[in-house]
Motif scaffolding. Structure first.
Motif, PDB file in Angstrom:
ATOM      1  N   ASN A 274      -3.779   4.970  -4.696  1.00  0.00           N
ATOM      2  CA  ASN A 274      -2.880   4.258  -4.546  1.00  0.00           C
ATOM      3  C   ASN A 274      -2.766   3.017  -4.771  1.00  0.00           C
ATOM      4  O   ASN A 274      -1.578   1.927  -4.800  1.00  0.00           O
TER       5      ASN A 274
ATOM      6  N   GLN B 101     -16.916   1.987  -2.737  1.00  0.00           N
ATOM      7  CA  GLN B 101     -15.590   2.477  -1.695  1.00  0.00           C
ATOM      8  C   GLN B 101     -15.401   4.164  -1.511  1.00  0.00           C
ATOM      9  O   GLN B 101     -16.508   5.060  -2.328  1.00  0.00           O
ATOM     10  N   SER B 102     -14.488   4.141  -0.061  1.00  0.00           N
ATOM     11  CA  SER B 102     -15.087   5.623   0.351  1.00  0.00           C
ATOM     12  C   SER B 102     -13.865   6.521  -0.731  1.00  0.00           C
ATOM     13  O   SER B 102     -12.885   5.519  -1.012  1.00  0.00           O
ATOM     14  N   ILE B 103     -13.676   7.296  -1.549  1.00  0.00           N
ATOM     15  CA  ILE B 103     -12.891   7.752  -2.234  1.00  0.00           C
ATOM     16  C   ILE B 103     -12.933   9.840  -1.556  1.00  0.00           C
ATOM     17  O   ILE B 103     -14.071  10.411  -1.481  1.00  0.00           O
TER      18      ILE B 103
ATOM     19  N   ASP C  62      -8.929  11.739   6.686  1.00  0.00           N
ATOM     20  CA  ASP C  62      -6.784  11.726   6.613  1.00  0.00           C
ATOM     21  C   ASP C  62      -6.554  12.791   5.904  1.00  0.00           C
ATOM     22  O   ASP C  62      -5.906  12.500   5.604  1.00  0.00           O
TER      23      ASP C  62
ATOM     24  N   ARG D 156      -4.335   9.729  -1.123  1.00  0.00           N
ATOM     25  CA  ARG D 156      -3.811   7.962  -1.078  1.00  0.00           C
ATOM     26  C   ARG D 156      -5.496   8.029  -1.738  1.00  0.00           C
ATOM     27  O   ARG D 156      -5.301   6.897  -2.748  1.00  0.00           O
ATOM     28  N   ASP D 157      -6.918   8.380  -1.671  1.00  0.00           N
ATOM     29  CA  ASP D 157      -8.156   7.920  -1.929  1.00  0.00           C
ATOM     30  C   ASP D 157      -8.664   8.213  -2.765  1.00  0.00           C
ATOM     31  O   ASP D 157      -9.729   8.044  -3.487  1.00  0.00           O
ATOM     32  N   SER D 158      -8.103   9.425  -3.447  1.00  0.00           N
ATOM     33  CA  SER D 158      -8.100  10.197  -4.588  1.00  0.00           C
ATOM     34  C   SER D 158      -8.706   8.945  -5.878  1.00  0.00           C
ATOM     35  O   SER D 158      -7.985   8.160  -6.415  1.00  0.00           O
ATOM     36  N   TRP D 159      -9.885   9.637  -6.526  1.00  0.00           N
ATOM     37  CA  TRP D 159     -10.546   8.476  -7.344  1.00  0.00           C
ATOM     38  C   TRP D 159     -10.047   8.836  -8.695  1.00  0.00           C
ATOM     39  O   TRP D 159     -10.292  10.454  -9.591  1.00  0.00           O
TER      40      TRP D 159
ATOM     41  N   LYS E  41      -8.949   3.928  -6.981  1.00  0.00           N
ATOM     42  CA  LYS E  41      -8.258   4.764  -5.664  1.00  0.00           C
ATOM     43  C   LYS E  41      -6.633   5.015  -6.270  1.00  0.00           C
ATOM     44  O   LYS E  41      -5.784   3.712  -7.267  1.00  0.00           O
TER      45      LYS E  41
ATOM     46  N   ARG F 193       0.914  -0.880  -0.070  1.00  0.00           N
ATOM     47  CA  ARG F 193       0.001  -0.190  -0.022  1.00  0.00           C
ATOM     48  C   ARG F 193       0.926   1.220   0.313  1.00  0.00           C
ATOM     49  O   ARG F 193       2.022   1.200   0.390  1.00  0.00           O
TER      50      ARG F 193
ATOM     51  N   THR G 217     -15.847  14.164  -0.116  1.00  0.00           N
ATOM     52  CA  THR G 217     -15.166  12.504  -0.559  1.00  0.00           C
ATOM     53  C   THR G 217     -16.819  12.029  -0.741  1.00  0.00           C
ATOM     54  O   THR G 217     -17.524  13.359  -1.150  1.00  0.00           O
TER      55      THR G 217
END
Length: 336
Positions: A134, A295-297, A213, A119-122, A132, A96, A288
């Motif tokens: 990452n 998924q949470s993004i 985050d 890191r969770d950027s879509w 995501k 990760r 977000t």
């Protein structure tokens, strides 16, 4: 409104802090460590990071109009740095990327910027569709991550580095701790001296933070800023700097062309940069959300993100930040 704030004044080169303060702290420091550079260079793990990047898909390098060119370094904080150069042996999800940072050093060597991409950027990932950001490192290693970031930003990546945040414990302890400005509980602030273990806990917390985050991103940047300040403060302590540089070079993996001599040259060319000339920021985001599969993004604010990246590509970041202060999530002096 998010106000632009700058860090404490200190001499040094920002890219070195972000990849574990890999560069030396001043021209004089470079000379002092000249005799051991081969040993330090040999400590670093090498990655053929650009081998799988299709040259036809890459952004063009900006024209060089002066004696130096701008430099862009993609820096990752991973939970597993070792063997980063062998993505063929990975399984999806095995590694990760907790931190993704684009470091930009201006051609005039007067300013630098560190832009964290949540890191969770879509985002679109070549060959995989949207996911995501990452996930690119997990699925395809440095090459796919470089290609993903270049496609997303339009910025050509010159060098690549990856470290793990556990290594920052050792770096911090080699400096006998660092000072990070935190709230004092009474609407003020206090300088808190943290050991490596304490700083790692500080930088990894997110559930207790109001901004989750995004707050963790700022804490990671604050830790790096504190290391920069401490290195500058202690740069004449040759024993401490030797210990520090030994720890740094063992903590990072870099692309094959990012040699210690290359870093030394960059450090010398950027020796006039101070803490006031360095801007830490988070990539513009609108909030977000949830992906189609639940998924949470993080949703990037492309209306601001794209012009910011265009400014990076054109080597005009300070002007853009100054013209858009309300849109920039710049690291404040006090971090929650």
């Amino acid at each position: 409104m998010r106000h632009a704030r700058r860090g404490p004044r200190s001499r040094g080169f920002v890219a070195g802090i972000v990849i574990g303060a890999l560069l030396l702290v001043s021209g004089g420091g470079v000379a002092a460590y000249f005799g051991i550079r081969m040993s330090l260079d040999g400590n670093m793990e090498r990655i053929d990071a650009f081998a799988d990047v299709d040259p036809s898909t890459r952004p063009s390098a900006p024209p060089v109009e002066g004696p130096t060119a701008p430099v862009n370094i993609l820096v990752l904080g991973s939970d597993s740095r070792i063997s980063a150069g062998d993505p063929s042996g990975w399984e999806a999800g095995a590694q990760r990327t907790d931190a993704i940072m684009l470091v930009h050093l201006a051609a005039d060597r007067q300013t630098a910027a560190v832009i964290s991409i949540p890191r969770d950027s879509w985002v679109p990932i070549p060959g995989y569709g949207e996911a995501k950001v990452n996930a690119a490192f997990s699925w395809g290693g440095p090459g796919l991550m470089i290609q993903t970031v270049e496609n997303l930003t339009g910025v050509r990546i010159d060098h690549f580095a990856v470290t793990d945040f556990e290594s920052f414990e050792t770096l911090t302890d080699s400096l006998d701790g660092v000072e990070i400005t935190v709230p004092d509980g009474n609407d003020g602030s206090v300088q808190q001296v943290m050991t490596g273990e304490e700083a790692l806990v500080f930088a990894r917390e997110r559930y207790a933070l109001a901004n989750g985050d995004f707050g963790r991103v700022q804490r990671q940047q604050a830790w790096m800023r504190a290391i920069l300040a401490k290195v500058s403060e202690d740069r004449t302590d040759l024993l401490k700097m030797s210990r520090f540089l030994e720890a740094v070079t063992r903590a990072v993996s870099v692309d094959e062309d990012f040699t210690f001599d290359t870093m030394q040259d960059l450090a010398l060319s950027a020796r006039d940069i101070s803490g006031d000339d360095i801007t830490f920021m988070t990539a513009p985001y609108s909030g977000t959300g949830r992906s189609a599969d639940g998924q949470s993004i993080v949703v990037l604010d492309r209306a601001t993100f794209d012009p910011l990246m265009e400014a990076v590509a054109k080597d005009d970041v300070p002007s853009f930040v100054e013209a858009n202060p309300d849109a920039m999530d710049v690291l404040p002096t006090v971090v929650q």
